[in-house]
Design an enzyme around this catalytic site. Structure first.
Site, PDB file in Angstrom:
ATOM      1  N   ARG A 142      -5.424  -7.048  15.891  1.00 28.98           N
ATOM      2  CA  ARG A 142      -4.457  -7.278  16.967  1.00 28.98           C
ATOM      3  C   ARG A 142      -3.138  -7.725  16.339  1.00 28.98           C
ATOM      4  NH1 ARG A 142      -5.840 -12.005  20.055  1.00 28.98           N
ATOM      5  NH2 ARG A 142      -4.048 -12.987  19.086  1.00 28.98           N
ATOM      6  N   GLU A 159       2.357 -12.196  13.984  1.00 25.81           N
ATOM      7  CA  GLU A 159       1.287 -12.153  12.991  1.00 25.81           C
ATOM      8  C   GLU A 159       0.404 -10.950  13.288  1.00 25.81           C
ATOM      9  OE1 GLU A 159      -1.288 -15.531  13.239  1.00 25.81           O
ATOM     10  OE2 GLU A 159      -1.592 -15.317  15.402  1.00 25.81           O
ATOM     11  N   ASN A 161      -3.754 -10.114  13.304  1.00 25.99           N
ATOM     12  CA  ASN A 161      -5.070 -10.742  13.256  1.00 25.99           C
ATOM     13  C   ASN A 161      -6.111  -9.726  12.796  1.00 25.99           C
ATOM     14  OD1 ASN A 161      -4.515 -13.437  14.909  1.00 25.99           O
ATOM     15  ND2 ASN A 161      -3.492 -11.764  15.976  1.00 25.99           N
ATOM     16  N   SER A 166      -9.118 -11.780  19.872  1.00 29.86           N
ATOM     17  CA  SER A 166      -9.726 -12.003  21.185  1.00 29.86           C
ATOM     18  C   SER A 166      -8.890 -11.465  22.337  1.00 29.86           C
ATOM     19  CB  SER A 166      -9.973 -13.497  21.389  1.00 29.86           C
ATOM     20  OG  SER A 166      -8.761 -14.210  21.314  1.00 29.86           O
ATOM     21  N   LYS A 323      -1.711 -15.437   6.248  1.00 25.91           N
ATOM     22  CA  LYS A 323      -0.257 -15.531   6.388  1.00 25.91           C
ATOM     23  C   LYS A 323       0.439 -15.222   5.064  1.00 25.91           C
ATOM     24  CE  LYS A 323      -0.669 -17.190  10.625  1.00 25.91           C
ATOM     25  NZ  LYS A 323      -2.141 -17.304  10.712  1.00 25.91           N
ATOM     26  N   LYS A 381       4.080 -22.121   8.603  1.00 28.85           N
ATOM     27  CA  LYS A 381       2.750 -21.617   8.953  1.00 28.85           C
ATOM     28  C   LYS A 381       1.762 -21.798   7.795  1.00 28.85           C
ATOM     29  CE  LYS A 381       3.751 -18.056  12.374  1.00 28.85           C
ATOM     30  NZ  LYS A 381       3.366 -16.697  12.774  1.00 28.85           N
ATOM     31  N   GLU A 385      -6.217 -19.714  11.404  1.00 30.76           N
ATOM     32  CA  GLU A 385      -6.240 -18.950  12.635  1.00 30.76           C
ATOM     33  C   GLU A 385      -6.660 -19.876  13.775  1.00 30.76           C
ATOM     34  OE1 GLU A 385      -5.129 -15.932  12.639  1.00 30.76           O
ATOM     35  OE2 GLU A 385      -5.019 -15.772  10.476  1.00 30.76           O
ATOM     36  N   GLY A 386      -6.459 -19.392  15.014  1.00 27.81           N
ATOM     37  CA  GLY A 386      -6.988 -20.120  16.160  1.00 27.81           C
ATOM     38  C   GLY A 386      -5.974 -20.931  16.935  1.00 27.81           C
ATOM     39  N   ARG A 469       0.025 -12.851  26.395  1.00 29.48           N
ATOM     40  CA  ARG A 469      -0.133 -14.297  26.579  1.00 29.48           C
ATOM     41  C   ARG A 469       1.233 -14.889  26.869  1.00 29.48           C
ATOM     42  NH1 ARG A 469      -2.794 -15.825  21.008  1.00 29.48           N
ATOM     43  NH2 ARG A 469      -1.359 -14.152  20.473  1.00 29.48           N
TER      44      ARG A 469
END
Length: 494
Positions: A142, A159, A161, A166, A323, A381, A385-386, A469
């Protein structure tokens, strides 16, 4: 262009950032707002746009996931660009993941000071040293973007992923939800501007394709999950869709600890657990240190990587999503190593925001000074993740000053802060008012991609859908699962 020259290219001040147009007249009349919010909450619960509560957790209860009531405006041309470039990004990340020299060079400083990335890298070196048992890899990616009002409203990549990407499941339903809401508000004529979204089917098709490549009808697809799963609907939608699309496939769910305690390798390095042979592993956990409670969970990760199962992601795909690798790809000439078409290179360059290393060299020192001089221009950064891990605003200066003489700095990257245009809307959260207030918001678009292949060739490359989002404009982080963002849909405008 040097770092210092790039630093001279000041973005517009945040105060100048414009508002995107409201797609329907707001505010809504009070009674209409209360009625539509009540309907929308029930719709979300009854269609699985829901999560388990972190504060009132029960396996038997769901709360609707935070959502934006009316879809947010998004530039049509930039949305189309994001879709188009996903196939190139799939190709790029696949080739990066299979380039041992590039990954090693990119991460050589980071693994000295970041224990988590170092542990992943040791597994990577171990399986490469032994020889890969499974050469086929499955990438479920993603790529996330924000529109940057400081660069004439062009998308910039936040970024990419490569693990546990998700909201393909719930995101697909949110598109349907917003079609319903617009119809309820009497705007059926606007539905044509909500793009089709088949992310769930597309991601599941990738897993099924990998299962077919594995070639054993009795093999299962295993979801590697957290000890406690809050984002349960998003995961289960994938599981149920796989059964619907390919009834002969069985999906099982296991944790890292389950694997440590009960998994083993067969004589041909088949991954075996609870009398099942695992053909495909879909990692929804394993991307942060808290998932590894002890050395035995790390041993389980190594066991899986040594196995014949096709993994999403493999350990090299996991590392490709760090990253630091993202920052290294932004260096002059880096993309040319992987994309042999100059037009592809140029398209990817256009979506990159400014990315700077904090290594102990001339460019790293320049980046440190930039962060101290103008901290609000940047985001700091780490390799995590998360959500919830980045450093913003004046805290960037404090963090950089604290670590500037320490090797710890090499585990971080500095990224030019993106200033997205604002939209105005209603954000609906569990436990909130029946008549939420209008707030200023910013949105982040995610485009899903699926890529399958080995080091020599790519056999499957598709863009499969999207998610949006949205967060309150004053919030720095925007993860829905982290409780900071809300699910949304892009409403395309010219």
């Amino acid at each position: 262009m040097s770092v210092s020259q790039l630093a001279a290219k000041k973005p517009k001040m945040a105060e100048e950032i414009k508002h995107l147009p409201m797609i329907v007249p707001l505010p809504l009349p009070e009674e209409q707002l209360k009625e539509i919010v009540e309907k929308s909450k029930d719709w979300a619960l009854m269609h699985g746009a829901a999560m388990r509560s972190k504060t009132q957790f029960s396996e038997d209860a769901l709360f609707f996931a935070p959502f934006v009531l009316i879809p947010s405006a998004f530039p049509r041309k930039e949305f189309a660009k994001a879709l188009e470039i996903q196939l190139i990004l799939n190709e790029l990340m696949h080739k990066v993941a299979h380039d041992r020299r590039f990954l090693t060079e990119s991460l050589k400083e980071t693994i000295k000071v970041d224990e988590f990335t170092g542990n992943l890298f040791r597994i990577y070196e171990t399986v490469l040293g032994e020889g890969l048992t499974q050469r086929t890899t499955l990438g479920l990616l993603r790529s996330d973007y924000m529109v940057n009002a400081s660069s004439t409203d062009k998308i910039k990549q936040v970024e990419i992923n490569t693990i546990a990407s998700s909201f393909g499941g719930i995101g697909t339903n949110i598109t349907v939800f917003h079609r319903y809401i617009l119809q309820e508000l009497g705007h059926s004529d606007m539905l044509k501007n909500l793009p089709e979204n088949n992310a769930l089917e597309g991601l599941c098709s990738g897993m099924i394709e990998a299962w077919k490549i594995y070639g054993k009808p009795e093999a299962v697809i295993m979801f590697l999950i957290e000890d406690i799963t809050y984002n349960i609907c998003d995961q289960r939608f994938h599981e149920f869709k796989i059964r619907e699309m390919c009834p002969q496939v069985r999906v099982i769910r296991r944790t890292l600890t389950d694997m440590a305690e009960r998994a083993s390798l067969g004589p041909k390095k088949q991954l075996l657990i609870d009398e099942c042979e695992v053909g495909v592993i879909y990692f929804r956990a394993g991307y942060e240190p808290g998932h590894y409670h002890s050395q035995k969970e790390w041993d389980a990760r190594l066991l899986m990587e040594r196995s014949l199962a096709i993994k999403s992601p493999s350990i090299h795909y996991h590392l490709a999503g760090t990253k630091k690798v993202q920052q290294t790809l932004a260096k002059p000439g880096a993309l040319d190593q992987f994309l042999n078409d100059p037009s592809k290179v140029e398209k990817v360059k256009q979506i990159f925001a400014g990315l700077y290393s904090l290594d102990f060299d001339e460019l790293g020192e320049q980046a440190i000074q930039m962060a101290i001089d103008d901290p609000e221009r940047f985001v700091l950064k780490p390799q995590r993740e998360g959500g919830g891990n980045n450093v913003y605003g004046l805290e960037v200066r404090d963090a950089v000053k604290k670590m500037k003489d320490s090797e710890e700095r090499t585990a971080w990257i500095l990224m030019e802060r993106i200033h997205p245009p604002l939209s105005t809307g209603y954000m609906v959260r569990p436990g909130g008012s029946k008549a939420p207030q209008l707030v200023d918001m910013v949105s982040e678009l995610g485009i899903f991609g699926v890529v399958i292949g080995d080091a020599e060739k790519i056999t499957y490359n598709k863009q499969v859908g999207h998610m949006l989002r949205t967060k309150v404009a004053t919030a720095n982080e925007g993860g829905v699962a982290a409780g900071l963002g809300a699910l949304d849909s892009p409403y395309l405008i010219d």
